[in-house]
Design an enzyme around this catalytic site. Sequence first.
Site, PDB file in Angstrom:
ATOM      1  N   SER A 180       0.610  -0.968   0.128  1.00 12.00           N
ATOM      2  CA  SER A 180      -0.252   0.065   0.208  1.00 12.00           C
ATOM      3  C   SER A 180       1.176   1.434   0.430  1.00 12.00           C
ATOM      4  O   SER A 180       0.407   2.607  -0.535  1.00 12.00           O
ATOM      5  CB  SER A 180      -1.371  -0.187   1.648  1.00 12.00           C
ATOM      6  OG  SER A 180      -0.440   0.015   2.265  1.00 12.00           O
ATOM      7  N   HIS A 208      -4.959  -3.343  -2.936  1.00 10.38           N
ATOM      8  CA  HIS A 208      -5.101  -2.518  -3.675  1.00 10.38           C
ATOM      9  C   HIS A 208      -4.879  -2.882  -4.974  1.00 10.38           C
ATOM     10  O   HIS A 208      -4.716  -2.180  -6.248  1.00 10.38           O
ATOM     11  CB  HIS A 208      -3.795  -2.161  -3.443  1.00 10.38           C
ATOM     12  CG  HIS A 208      -3.466  -0.718  -2.229  1.00 10.38           C
ATOM     13  ND1 HIS A 208      -4.402   0.973  -2.297  1.00 10.38           N
ATOM     14  CD2 HIS A 208      -3.165  -0.525  -0.976  1.00 10.38           C
ATOM     15  CE1 HIS A 208      -4.049   1.052  -0.946  1.00 10.38           C
ATOM     16  NE2 HIS A 208      -3.953   0.314  -0.423  1.00 10.38           N
ATOM     17  N   LYS A 240     -10.939   0.753  -1.651  1.00  9.40           N
ATOM     18  CA  LYS A 240     -10.314   0.788  -3.141  1.00  9.40           C
ATOM     19  C   LYS A 240     -10.893   1.175  -4.305  1.00  9.40           C
ATOM     20  O   LYS A 240     -11.926   2.375  -4.631  1.00  9.40           O
ATOM     21  CB  LYS A 240      -8.742   0.274  -2.380  1.00  9.40           C
ATOM     22  CG  LYS A 240      -8.462  -0.007  -1.096  1.00  9.40           C
ATOM     23  CD  LYS A 240      -8.133   1.182  -0.507  1.00  9.40           C
ATOM     24  CE  LYS A 240      -7.780   1.074   0.894  1.00  9.40           C
ATOM     25  NZ  LYS A 240      -6.962  -0.101   1.672  1.00  9.40           N
TER      26      LYS A 240
END
Length: 387
Positions: A180, A208, A240
């Site tokens: 991240s 992610h 996300k």
Amino acid sequence: MRCTPEARAAALRDIDDRNLRRRRTPAEDGRVNFCSNDYLGLARDPAVAAAMAEAAQRHGAGSGASHLVSGHGAEHEMLEQELAEFTGRARALVFSTGYMANLGVLAAFAGRTDLLLADELNHASLIDAARLVRSPRNHWYAHGDAAAARALLDAHAASSATADAAAEAGAFIVTDGVFSMDGDLAPLPELAAAAQAHQAWLVVDDAHGLGVVGATGRGCCEHFGLDARAVPVLIGTFGKALGTFGAFVAGDDDVIELLIQRARTYIYTTALPPPVAAATRRALRIVREEPWRREALQDRIAQFRDGAARRGLAVMPSSTPIQPLVLGSETAALTASHRLAEAGYRVTAIRPPTVPAGTARLRITLSAAHTPQQVEGLLASLEAAVS
Ligand SMILES: *Cc1c(COP(=O)(O)O)cnc(C)c1O
């Protein structure tokens, strides 16, 4: 810490002295945002927002209870089926947040006698999950070092062969899919091979990667071609690329069934509001049906990296929307962030303990919602801000 005004003031002074005070600025501050995780521009997408509003009219704002009591509704059920299909796993289970999914998974499967191997740059929630397990055999291996993880597993197997008590002990490799704060990918094929050689679990948090990585946005497992046997526990989040809120775990039937029975962060919390589940379903459909968003994102990433290289900006090697520029000291990162804010760009300075000491950085993130002009503008301001 004592409960006195002096103790609290001293604690805050200490944070200030180290340039580590964190501040919140309103999300709608008018600046172009280059630090959100909204990689596909879905957080403000009208169709996603409409799906949420419509579900709120139909089901109400809240779920009213935990999943196992009466909070589990049709929207959750359909979302779970669609997530299972999307990830190529037999089943998926919706959690209220990624943080809770990570705590729940490790607490459900890992015991105090198990070996737990984790990448040193894992997300804070995986670090806390490892702490919760409190295995005396927790090991942090060097970032991305699959050979180190394998060596630790080999040594564990050799010692278990002689010690009766450890004969039943399992082992876990736990890693982010996309890291991240660095934007790089974990060496999942090597970690999967090591895990499979030792009947160890590989737990991948692809917060992610989901929606972004892989030919069709199915994440790191798609990118590397890894199925549920290679990655038995796959975690994804909705906050996300999907632009909403919440998380899930995907795996085979029994993995999910065990989580329903054992994961305390699943059992003892209110189910995700149905409108959030409905909005997430809509976002997932957009991920499937609108590949142009991933293509636009890839264009912006390439544009940013080319422009940064031309300007001599040493961004870290990363093929994902996370493009960090390490500046070293907390002061350098804060100063650059303030200068960018004055120029109209929002890029938060990321400081320890979120990243290791001495690696304070600007964590620049790109989105399909950015225009090429905005990326050009950021590059010009960035060059000025760090010089
Ligand atoms: C954001 C993030 C989480 C936490 O997810 P939430 O749903 O925001 O709690 C977990 N793991 C990683 C790698 C993340 O980036």
